[in-house]
Write a protein that holds these residues in place. Structure first.
Motif, PDB file in Angstrom:
ATOM      1  N   SER A 108       6.347  -8.871  -5.822  1.00  0.00           N
ATOM      2  CA  SER A 108       5.362  -8.426  -4.852  1.00  0.00           C
ATOM      3  C   SER A 108       5.402  -9.304  -3.612  1.00  0.00           C
ATOM      4  O   SER A 108       5.300  -8.816  -2.484  1.00  0.00           O
ATOM      5  CB  SER A 108       3.967  -8.466  -5.480  1.00  0.00           C
ATOM      6  OG  SER A 108       3.909  -7.600  -6.593  1.00  0.00           O
ATOM      7  N   LEU A 109       5.555 -10.605  -3.805  1.00  0.00           N
ATOM      8  CA  LEU A 109       5.627 -11.502  -2.667  1.00  0.00           C
ATOM      9  C   LEU A 109       6.885 -11.238  -1.845  1.00  0.00           C
ATOM     10  O   LEU A 109       6.858 -11.260  -0.610  1.00  0.00           O
ATOM     11  CB  LEU A 109       5.603 -12.959  -3.152  1.00  0.00           C
ATOM     12  CG  LEU A 109       5.471 -14.035  -2.077  1.00  0.00           C
ATOM     13  CD1 LEU A 109       4.218 -13.804  -1.249  1.00  0.00           C
ATOM     14  CD2 LEU A 109       5.436 -15.414  -2.713  1.00  0.00           C
ATOM     15  N   ARG A 110       7.982 -10.963  -2.504  1.00  0.00           N
ATOM     16  CA  ARG A 110       9.202 -10.620  -1.779  1.00  0.00           C
ATOM     17  C   ARG A 110       9.041  -9.310  -1.019  1.00  0.00           C
ATOM     18  O   ARG A 110       9.511  -9.176   0.119  1.00  0.00           O
ATOM     19  CB  ARG A 110      10.364 -10.513  -2.765  1.00  0.00           C
ATOM     20  CG  ARG A 110      10.868 -11.864  -3.274  1.00  0.00           C
ATOM     21  CD  ARG A 110      12.022 -11.688  -4.228  1.00  0.00           C
ATOM     22  NE  ARG A 110      12.570 -12.973  -4.646  1.00  0.00           N
ATOM     23  CZ  ARG A 110      13.565 -13.104  -5.513  1.00  0.00           C
ATOM     24  NH1 ARG A 110      14.108 -12.003  -6.065  1.00  0.00           N
ATOM     25  NH2 ARG A 110      14.017 -14.302  -5.838  1.00  0.00           N
ATOM     26  N   ASP A 111       8.383  -8.347  -1.665  1.00  0.00           N
ATOM     27  CA  ASP A 111       8.147  -7.074  -0.979  1.00  0.00           C
ATOM     28  C   ASP A 111       7.298  -7.278   0.274  1.00  0.00           C
ATOM     29  O   ASP A 111       7.549  -6.666   1.321  1.00  0.00           O
ATOM     30  CB  ASP A 111       7.456  -6.087  -1.919  1.00  0.00           C
ATOM     31  CG  ASP A 111       8.364  -5.672  -3.067  1.00  0.00           C
ATOM     32  OD1 ASP A 111       9.596  -5.847  -2.919  1.00  0.00           O
ATOM     33  OD2 ASP A 111       7.850  -5.202  -4.087  1.00  0.00           O
ATOM     34  N   LEU A 112       6.267  -8.123   0.145  1.00  0.00           N
ATOM     35  CA  LEU A 112       5.414  -8.391   1.304  1.00  0.00           C
ATOM     36  C   LEU A 112       6.215  -9.054   2.422  1.00  0.00           C
ATOM     37  O   LEU A 112       6.111  -8.668   3.600  1.00  0.00           O
ATOM     38  CB  LEU A 112       4.244  -9.293   0.890  1.00  0.00           C
ATOM     39  CG  LEU A 112       3.289  -9.714   2.018  1.00  0.00           C
ATOM     40  CD1 LEU A 112       2.646  -8.496   2.658  1.00  0.00           C
ATOM     41  CD2 LEU A 112       2.217 -10.666   1.486  1.00  0.00           C
ATOM     42  N   CYS A 113       7.039 -10.040   2.060  1.00  0.00           N
ATOM     43  CA  CYS A 113       7.879 -10.688   3.078  1.00  0.00           C
ATOM     44  C   CYS A 113       8.859  -9.701   3.690  1.00  0.00           C
ATOM     45  O   CYS A 113       9.149  -9.738   4.895  1.00  0.00           O
ATOM     46  CB  CYS A 113       8.624 -11.877   2.458  1.00  0.00           C
ATOM     47  SG  CYS A 113       7.547 -13.249   2.014  1.00  0.00           S
ATOM     48  N   TYR A 114       9.370  -8.783   2.868  1.00  0.00           N
ATOM     49  CA  TYR A 114      10.300  -7.766   3.389  1.00  0.00           C
ATOM     50  C   TYR A 114       9.607  -6.901   4.431  1.00  0.00           C
ATOM     51  O   TYR A 114      10.170  -6.606   5.490  1.00  0.00           O
ATOM     52  CB  TYR A 114      10.809  -6.911   2.232  1.00  0.00           C
ATOM     53  CG  TYR A 114      11.799  -5.842   2.667  1.00  0.00           C
ATOM     54  CD1 TYR A 114      13.151  -6.123   2.754  1.00  0.00           C
ATOM     55  CD2 TYR A 114      11.357  -4.566   2.997  1.00  0.00           C
ATOM     56  CE1 TYR A 114      14.058  -5.154   3.158  1.00  0.00           C
ATOM     57  CE2 TYR A 114      12.246  -3.587   3.404  1.00  0.00           C
ATOM     58  CZ  TYR A 114      13.600  -3.889   3.478  1.00  0.00           C
ATOM     59  OH  TYR A 114      14.479  -2.929   3.899  1.00  0.00           O
ATOM     60  N   VAL A 115       8.362  -6.492   4.122  1.00  0.00           N
ATOM     61  CA  VAL A 115       7.617  -5.655   5.070  1.00  0.00           C
ATOM     62  C   VAL A 115       7.380  -6.414   6.373  1.00  0.00           C
ATOM     63  O   VAL A 115       7.533  -5.872   7.478  1.00  0.00           O
ATOM     64  CB  VAL A 115       6.279  -5.217   4.441  1.00  0.00           C
ATOM     65  CG1 VAL A 115       5.377  -4.558   5.491  1.00  0.00           C
ATOM     66  CG2 VAL A 115       6.526  -4.250   3.298  1.00  0.00           C
ATOM     67  N   LEU A 116       7.011  -7.698   6.253  1.00  0.00           N
ATOM     68  CA  LEU A 116       6.721  -8.482   7.463  1.00  0.00           C
ATOM     69  C   LEU A 116       7.978  -8.670   8.304  1.00  0.00           C
ATOM     70  O   LEU A 116       7.944  -8.527   9.535  1.00  0.00           O
ATOM     71  CB  LEU A 116       6.131  -9.841   7.075  1.00  0.00           C
ATOM     72  CG  LEU A 116       4.793  -9.797   6.324  1.00  0.00           C
ATOM     73  CD1 LEU A 116       4.310 -11.200   6.018  1.00  0.00           C
ATOM     74  CD2 LEU A 116       3.750  -9.044   7.134  1.00  0.00           C
ATOM     75  N   PHE A 117       9.109  -8.994   7.659  1.00  0.00           N
ATOM     76  CA  PHE A 117      10.341  -9.183   8.419  1.00  0.00           C
ATOM     77  C   PHE A 117      10.884  -7.860   8.942  1.00  0.00           C
ATOM     78  O   PHE A 117      11.552  -7.822   9.977  1.00  0.00           O
ATOM     79  CB  PHE A 117      11.389  -9.889   7.553  1.00  0.00           C
ATOM     80  CG  PHE A 117      11.202 -11.375   7.506  1.00  0.00           C
ATOM     81  CD1 PHE A 117      11.681 -12.174   8.522  1.00  0.00           C
ATOM     82  CD2 PHE A 117      10.510 -11.968   6.463  1.00  0.00           C
ATOM     83  CE1 PHE A 117      11.511 -13.553   8.474  1.00  0.00           C
ATOM     84  CE2 PHE A 117      10.321 -13.332   6.410  1.00  0.00           C
ATOM     85  CZ  PHE A 117      10.823 -14.138   7.415  1.00  0.00           C
TER      86      PHE A 117
END
Length: 868
Positions: free
Chosen positions: A12-21
């Motif tokens: 989930s944290l990686r997904d959130l970072c993916y969305v932000l980047f």
């Protein structure tokens, strides 16, 4: 269980970072926009200053309210709480009349000048002035604030303005008019005169009641009912006691007299005298008791009247004392009002503000920063929520329900690691082929085509320029001719108007002449008739006949005069109308002549503008030709030892591209082989690659898959470019476009159209030049026949199928293949479109082997991705 939860949280944290980047550019733009807006609002907003003052309210000073209209002569004592009294004072500050008085004292113009509003002109209506005044009043009421400080008797008054001195002046005027308003509100008009009058009235009524009581007491002899009753009761008790004693003595004396009668006569006489005195005393006492009882009865009879009179006197005396007391209070209030002495004291005078209260720059910037940061996060999450594109292989498998065979990353051209994009791979390979094979001959051919195109453009431009100039010239001549014709027409109208006017005036003259002749004839006729009648009548009838003749002559003369006047008016009206029409025609002729004078200059201006446009367009075409020529000469140079560093770096990037994509395409090859074999192996496997829309990299994936299959050394591979509308595989491998597939299907060429690329160990069948409708070229039977002819000669036949949205024949081609791989561009293709495309293929029983996620973007940096 704990490990699973940790893995899910990490994902989930990686997904959130993916969305932000993924949406970092939008976030940066939004953040910069919000910060710019906040900074602009902060630094462009005018400074607002606040002047304040504090007032102390002594409570209870106006708690006694005097009612001068009370008919009962009573006063009303109103007890107010601290909150209500303070709120009443605050309400006075917010009064509209108070704001209007302040505005009238300072001036409406100053308020408008401070607020930056333009003054109205003297021609404005009164309604607009009243609207301006109302607007200023509302502005003052909104900028004024009065509030009670918590747990105190202090009222804080503030006013906000862009001018600090003006704010201080407004607060000073507010307090000044507030004190006057406070006195006027708490003042009871006419209270002192009322209480003086009422006190005098109560005094006179009290005197009359006292006189009545005094007269009644004089008449009754009763000074005090209670004292008189007590005295009479005391006297009655004493008299009754004396009478009882006398009665006892009398009884004893009578008994003694009876006894002495029997014995001694002389003593009897003395005792009889004593008895007589006692009897007389007893009678007197009885009479006194009767008188006392009568007085008591009289007292009881007058007790009610005297008591009522005393009560009335007491009440009137009490009212008189109250009115006299309030008369004194009213006198004191009048003295305080005349001296403007109130229960409000000024604790702090209006201040001259130094620092503005708004805008708060640091706070606004901080709020803008917070809004920008959180808004950017929210924008990224919102975009991710509405983004239905496919981003990862797992998401592709979940949404499409098929196997993800490969995930090809997006390679960026000119990056630090030397990679290039998949879209640029074909172009780079084409550059390499043109550098090594085409050489100078290809460059000359393209330069010749470029020069011919330039000459054709210049020729078309010159032809258009000549046509425009000729058209402008014709238009100019036509406009001048039209203006001359209009002028001649107006001159003809002017001439015809003069002729018509002369004709009508001659007609009027003829009518006047006819009228004169008719008048003379009628007059002669009347005279002749009169003479004939006069000769036939007697002397007595002649007087009457003369009167009738005279009346007929007068009537005829009056008719003649009115007819002449009518003709004169008609002539005048006709002359005025003609003059007016002449003036209008002359004005129109002058206008036409002025336009004729301006037409040559206007036409010359249009010609000059056209020449200027032609020169600019010619220069633009020449500049584009020079740039295209320079770019073409720079892009195609022979590879030699003296090659420039830029050309060498392009060749090196082609090699680097092949090395970088090698691993992911080998994985794709192995998975595809496992899927295709499925326990059995065909002598020839016809594999089709298709995308939903153009530009998703189907040709690039097809070329790299063919290269990966050929690198095994066990399989022969044929790559067929079926995308006839936009072919590209011939440029990737440096092959000729024609002859190709379209020629084979049209029976113009045979297997000789297949070109062998020895460097890549791949045979390629280019698309060829399409002539006619694509649906007619791709006949299902002919394509199936072609596939059967090459079966057995190659282990794999890879077909680059046109996009499903571009060609109706794509589904038919896919249905003739043994298996089809869908190419999906990451983050660009919506899952709904991919699902519809998959359903369309399944409808025609196409064997979908899986999907390839092309141009996958790894948004999160590698160093951060490893730590999440």
């Amino acid at each position: 269980m704990l490990e699973i939860e940790e893995r899910n949280s990490e994902t989930s944290l990686r997904d959130l970072c993916y969305v932000l980047f993924q949406h970092k550019r939008k976030m940066i733009v939004f953040f910069v926009f919000v910060m710019s807006l906040a900074a602009l609002k902060t630094f462009m907003t005018a400074n607002v200053y606040q002047s304040e003052a504090t007032l102390f309210v002594r409570l209870g000073g106006e708690s006694i309210k005097l009612d001068p209209t009370a008919t009962t002569g009573q006063t009303v004592n109103v007890s107010q709480s601290r909150e209500s009294e303070l709120n009443s004072e605050v309400a006075i500050f917010k009064n509209r009349e108070l704001a209007e008085e302040v505005i009238k004292a300072i001036g409406v113009e100053r308020f408008q000048q401070v607020s930056g509003k333009k003054k109205k002109t003297k021609s404005d209506l009164k309604g607009s002035k009243q609207a301006e005044f109302n607007q200023v009043v509302l502005g003052v009421m909104n900028a004024t604030n009065a509030k009670v400080l918590k747990n105190s008797n202090i009222i804080n008054v503030t006013y906000e303005s862009e001018d600090p001195n003006f704010a201080q002046e407004v607060v000073t005027k507010l307090i000044e008019f507030f004190l006057e308003k406070h006195i006027a509100v708490h003042r009871t008009s006419g209270s002192y005169e009322f209480f003086v009058e009422q006190a005098a009235l109560k005094r006179s009524l009290l005197g009359e009641s006292e006189k009545k009581l005094w007269k009644l007491r004089n008449e009754t002899g009763i000074t005090s009912v209670e004292k008189e009753r007590a005295m009479l009761l005391n006297r009655l008790g004493t008299a009754e006691l004396e009478m009882e004693r006398t009665e006892a003595e009398l009884a004893a004396s009578r008994a003694k007299v009876e006894a002495l009668r029997k014995t001694l006569q002389p003593t009897l006489l003395d005792e009889q005298s004593i008895l007589l005195s006692l009897e007389s005393k007893f009678e007197v006492q009885q009479r006194q008791i009767s008188e006392i009882k009568e007085k008591l009865k009289y007292l009881n009879d007058n007790e009610i009247e005297i008591g009522q009179q005393e009560i009335s006197i007491g009440k009137q005396k009490e009212d008189f004392l109250k009115y006299r007391e309030h008369r004194e209070q009213a006198r004191i209030n009048d003295a305080l009002e005349r001296g403007k002495i109130v229960n409000i004291s000024l604790v702090q005078r209006p201040t001259l503000p130094i620092n503005p209260i708004r805008p708060k720059k640091a706070l606004n910037i901080a709020l803008g920063f917070a809004a920008g940061v959180f808004g950017a996060f929210g924008l990224a999450l919102l975009c991710a929520y509405f983004d239905h594109s496919i981003k990862t292989p797992e998401e592709a498998e979940e949404q499409l329900g098929t196997l993800a065979l490969a995930s090809v990353p997006l390679m960026k051209f000119g990056s630090s690691n030397g990679t290039v994009s998949n879209e640029s791979a074909g172009a780079l390979a084409g550059i390499k082929a043109r550098i090594n094979d085409a050489g100078a001959s290809s460059l000359k051919h393209e330069l010749a085509e470029l020069k011919n195109d330039y000459k054709n453009k210049i020729a078309r431009l010159e032809t258009d320029h000549k046509n425009v100039l000729a058209k402008l010239k014709e238009n100019s001549k036509g406009l001048i001719a039209k203006a001359d014709a209009e002028k001649n027409k107006k001159l003809d109208e002017l001439g015809s108007l003069g002729i018509r006017n002369r004709r009508e005036m001659e007609e009027i003259k003829l009518l006047k002449k006819n009228e004169e002749e008719k008048y003379l004839n009628d007059k002669d006729r009347l005279v002749s008739e009169y003479k004939d009648k006069k000769a036939k009548t007697n002397k007595k009838q002649r007087a009457k006949l003369a009167g009738e003749h005279e009346a007929a002559l007068n009537k005829l003369a009056e008719g003649h005069k009115s007819k002449l006047a009518e003709l004169k008016d008609k002539a005048k009206t006709q002359s005025e109308a003609v003059d007016k029409a002449k003036r209008e025609l002359q004005v129109e002729i002058a206008r036409i002549e002025a336009c004729n004078k301006e037409l040559p200059g206007k036409c010359n201006t249009d010609v000059q503008n056209e020449k200027h446009r032609f020169a600019e367009e010619k220069n633009r075409i020449a500049t584009e030709y020079k740039r295209a020529k320079a770019k073409l000469e720079a892009s195609v140079q022979p590879v030699s030892e003296n090659q420039t560093p830029q050309a060498k770096s392009q060749t090196e990037r082609v090699k680097i591209f092949s090395a970088k994509d090698k691993e992911c395409y080998e994985v794709f090859r192995e998975r595809l082989l496992m899927t295709c074999s499925n326990g059995s192996k065909k002598p020839t496997y016809v594999l089709g690659l298709v995308g939903c829309h153009p530009g998703q990299g189907v040709s690039t994936v097809s070329a790299n898959l063919a290269s990966a299959l050929s690198r095994r050394g066990e399989d022969s591979v044929l790559l067929v470019d079926a995308d006839v509308s936009s072919p590209s595989l011939h440029r990737v491998f440096g092959a000729e476009l024609s002859p190709g597939l379209s020629d084979v299907l049209a029976k113009r060429m045979g297997d000789t159209s297949i070109q062998n690329m020895s460097e890549q160990n791949v045979d390629i069948l280019p698309a060829g030049k399409a002539d006619g409708n694509l649906s007619e070229i791709f006949n299902a039977d002919e394509f199936a026949e072609f596939v059967e002819t090459i079966r057995g000669r190659y282990n794999f036949v890879i077909i680059d199928i046109p996009a499903l949205s571009e060609s109706s024949s794509s589904v038919r081609l896919a249905s003739l293949c043994d298996g089809v791989v869908m190419v999906v561009e990451a983050e660009q293709l919506r899952r709904e479109i991919a699902q519809r495309a998959k359903a369309q293929l399944e409808k025609y029983n196409v064997n979908i082997l899986g999907i390839v996620l092309n141009k996958r973007r790894f948004r999160v940096p590698q160093w951060l991705y490893k730590r999440l």
